[in-house]
Enzyme design. Structure first.
Site, PDB file in Angstrom:
ATOM      1  CG  ASP A   1      -2.416  -9.916  -6.310  1.00  0.00           C
ATOM      2  OD1 ASP A   1      -2.119  -8.967  -5.571  1.00  0.00           O
ATOM      3  OD2 ASP A   1      -2.380  -9.847  -7.555  1.00  0.00           O
TER       4      ASP A   1
ATOM      5  CD  GLU B   1      -5.843  -3.328  -5.780  1.00  0.00           C
ATOM      6  OE1 GLU B   1      -6.105  -3.019  -6.953  1.00  0.00           O
ATOM      7  OE2 GLU B   1      -4.683  -3.441  -5.346  1.00  0.00           O
TER       8      GLU B   1
END
Length: 332
Positions: A43, A213
């Site tokens: 991420d 997401e």
């Protein structure tokens, strides 16, 4: 000089030559290589802060072990320096696990570090999106509120994976959300609270087709490029898609996939950010992927590859590589 002394000085000389040779190789390193730094990290939030590139990733480990975050800085995208525990549990009173997906910006002569924490599953649990502040991009960052900034599930969006975007008029917006839903909110000037939109609402759902997401927003030539991750983060189908709009509010109509696995390089390429280089149209995609042969869900590494636009302004699919990118020092 006796024989033992000769052996000792010979050993010292050999060691010195070896160290010098390794240093020369490092200094002459022409490309970043992928992954760009060792360790399991996911991420990644890439940013230019001052005269340096920064990457703030999630520490990729079982949820209960995710109680700190490291950062990495570079002057040229090739040589990276680790900054351990720039944000950690000792500076967040309500954190207990699952510290995820940083978003870091410079504003008000400070650095703001937005994070997801605790992986809440309902509105009775404590957790969500928090914000920490520091005077330096290497921290230490300290929780600014003592509680989540967004701690409720609104419009079906789990409060995780926030990205903070500054529009040309100086207004900051946050895009966030897991569980297949994406919200946007308007940030107050102090970046420590959210304020209503002109219609009086606090949350606007802007979920595009196939969204899962990891939202990201950037602006280029007057157009808003909204990107997000699709598929399952533990599987090979994880990928990034995008839309183009005339407004930060959308509508965001899916155009296509711009990042995905290459079975000869790595699997599960997704959850990205974009860094603007010093060149006129120089862009880099920072993302995580799973090395070939790795099956553990947390075996993820951070990588960088070039991102290009075609003559019509569409993003060309990013080619994932082992080589990474060439050095690109920031202009002072």
């Amino acid at each position: 000089m006796n024989f033992k002394c000769i052996l000792f000085f010979s050993a010292v000389l050999c060691f010195s030559v070896s160290v010098f040779s390794q240093q020369q190789k490092q200094d002459k390193k022409q490309k970043s290589g992928n992954p760009v730094f060792p360790g399991w990290y996911a991420d990644p939030e890439g940013a230019v802060l001052g005269s340096e590139y920064w990457i703030y990733p999630t520490y990729s480990a079982p949820y209960d072990e995710q109680i700190f975050m490291d950062a990495f800085s570079s002057r040229d995208l090739v040589h990276w320096k680790k900054h351990p525990r720039v944000l950690a549990i000792e500076n967040i009173s309500w954190l207990r696990r699952a510290l995820w997906a940083p978003a870091v910006i410079e504003a008000n002569n400070k650095y703001y570090f937005f994070f997801g924490a605790n992986d809440i599953q309902n509105n009775d649990e404590l957790g969500g999106i928090g914000v920490a502040v520091a005077d330096h991009p290497a921290g230490p960052f300290k929780d600014a509120l003592g509680k989540p900034l967004i701690g409720q599930i609104v419009n079906g969006a789990q409060p995780i994976d926030q990205f903070v975007f500054k529009d040309d008029d100086g207004q900051y917006y946050m895009y966030y959300g897991g569980w297949g839903h994406c919200n946007m909110v308007k940030m107050a000037n102090d970046l420590l609270s959210i304020v209503p939109f002109e219609d009086g609402t606090l949350y606007k759902e802007v979920t595009p087709e196939n969204y899962v997401e990891g939202p990201f927003m950037m602006k280029r030539n007057g157009k808003y490029y909204f990107m997000w991750s699709e598929g399952g983060w533990v599987g090979p189908d994880y990928r990034v898609a995008y839309a183009i709009a005339d407004s930060p509010f959308g509508p965001f109509k899916r155009i296509g996939t711009i990042l995905q696995q290459d079975s000869t390089v790595a699997t599960g390429a997704g959850h990205h950010s974009v860094i603007k280089g010093p060149g006129k149209d120089e862009w880099y995609m920072v993302y995580h992927r799973r090395p070939l042969g790795e099956e553990d869900a947390n075996s993820r590494v951070t990588c960088i590859d070039r991102m290009y636009f075609d003559k019509n302004g569409y993003i060309q699919p990013v080619k994932i590589t082992f080589e990474g990118v060439k050095a690109s020092p920031l202009l002072k």
